[in-house]
Design an enzyme around this catalytic site. Structure first.
Site: not given
Length: 350
Positions: A207, A314
């Site tokens: 993804e 992230h």
């Protein structure tokens, strides 16, 4: 097994995009007793199938990606220092002084390093350090290093999950192993009930580099309804309420062009009916999730998005509330059972 233990097993198993095999086996161990069949496709997606009771069942696909962002060995210099590149959307500002693991012939610990600030010029001190100016120190000579690691080996941040206060935990790769955990919770809930829909729980691959796993798995399953279970931007002081979700206030139910309005409304209705807290997560164009590939598979799939609030996306300290994961799993399970005896064409009619 408690949700925190599930997360600990998932987060501490490396699964950089394209290298998800180890995580796939961990996820399978949690799902195998909750479904009728479980398999992997040619790309590496893990697909758990739970059969419904209807003769012509509605097919529902739940997708959460098991891959994580990471690094890759690019070169080994003459003194044994490792040069690297990124896999997925890595923020270079977060890398310096991190402890990492290079997954070669055996796992090697290393430190992301660069020139000491004492030796930098005034101009260098004003700028953030670029990835090309960073190296990984593994404490070996070039000759010794080349016996263990090769160009292309994946690299992950060496970080264990930690518990903060209340039900909040932090660690790497909670984007989107929190979503995978929510699907596991959903399947464990569905094991207790009879339901008419056929349910496919998919831990997708790649993804973070283009929703590739969702493209392939949606095409082969051909679901009537697809729901991406991912993470959304958790509220921090610098973010406005319209751009973020509060931790502990329930999952975000997606709304926007990537989402079928009837699915959005049904999810809200179910949340209210079962006293599940929820928020609305606006995605005016692209949701940035597996739903973007699910929606346009074959002749089109009616899609929804559920987002688990997550701070510091992230980074290696992504932060979630375990209760939000639990409520996401419950919402998915109740949504699935709400479609019993539903006329699909009427339900999805605009």
């Amino acid at each position: 097994m408690q949700i925190r233990n599930i997360l600990e097993n998932l987060v501490e198993t490396p699964s950089v995009s394209g290298f998800e095999q180890s995580a796939s086996h961990i996820i399978e161990s949690f799902l195998k007793d909750t479904c009728n069949d479980i398999k992997r496709d040619k790309l590496g997606n893990l697909i758990a199938y739970k059969k419904g009771n209807a003769q012509k069942p509605i097919k529902i696909m739940l997708a959460a990606h098991m891959d994580e962002i990471g690094l890759m060995v690019k070169d080994i210099d003459e003194k044994g220092f490792v040069k690297f590149t990124t896999i997925g959307g890595v923020d270079q500002r977060t890398l310096l002084a991190q402890e990492v693991i290079i997954h070669g012939e055996k796992n090697l610990l290393g430190i992301v390093a660069t020139k000491a600030p004492h030796l930098q010029t005034p101009e260098e001190q004003k700028e953030s350090i670029k990835i090309e100016d960073m190296l990984i120190d593994i404490g070996l000579s070039k000759t010794a290093a080349e016996k263990i690691i090769t160009i292309g080996d994946p690299i992950t941040i060496n970080r264990k999950i930690i518990s903060l206060q209340e039900n909040v935990v932090a660690g790497k790769a909670l984007d989107d192993k929190a979503g995978v955990a929510a699907i596991i919770v959903c399947f464990k809930e569905l094991k207790k009930w009879h339901h008419q829909c056929d349910v496919y729980g998919v831990a997708t691959v790649q993804e973070e580099v283009g929703t590739r796993g969702a493209m392939v798995s949606t095409f082969q399953i051909a679901p009537h309804i697809g729901i991406a279970v991912d993470v959304g931007f958790g509220k921090t002081p610098e973010l406005s309420k319209g751009d973020s979700l509060d931790l502990g206030r329930g999952p975000g139910i997606g709304f926007g062009a990537n989402i079928h309005p009837k699915i959005h409304e049904r999810l809200k209705k179910i949340a209210k009916e079962y006293n599940i807290p929820y928020q609305v997560d606006l995605s005016p164009a692209n949701s940035g999730t597996d739903a973007q590939s699910m929606q346009i598979s074959q002749s089109g799939v009616a899609t929804g998005v559920i987002s688990i609030p997550l701070r510091y996306m992230h980074t290696s300290v992504e932060t979630v509330d375990i209760i939000d994961i639990k409520n996401t799993g419950r919402l998915l399970a109740y949504f699935i059972t709400s479609l019993d005896d539903e006329d699909l064409e009427e339900f999805l009619c605009f």
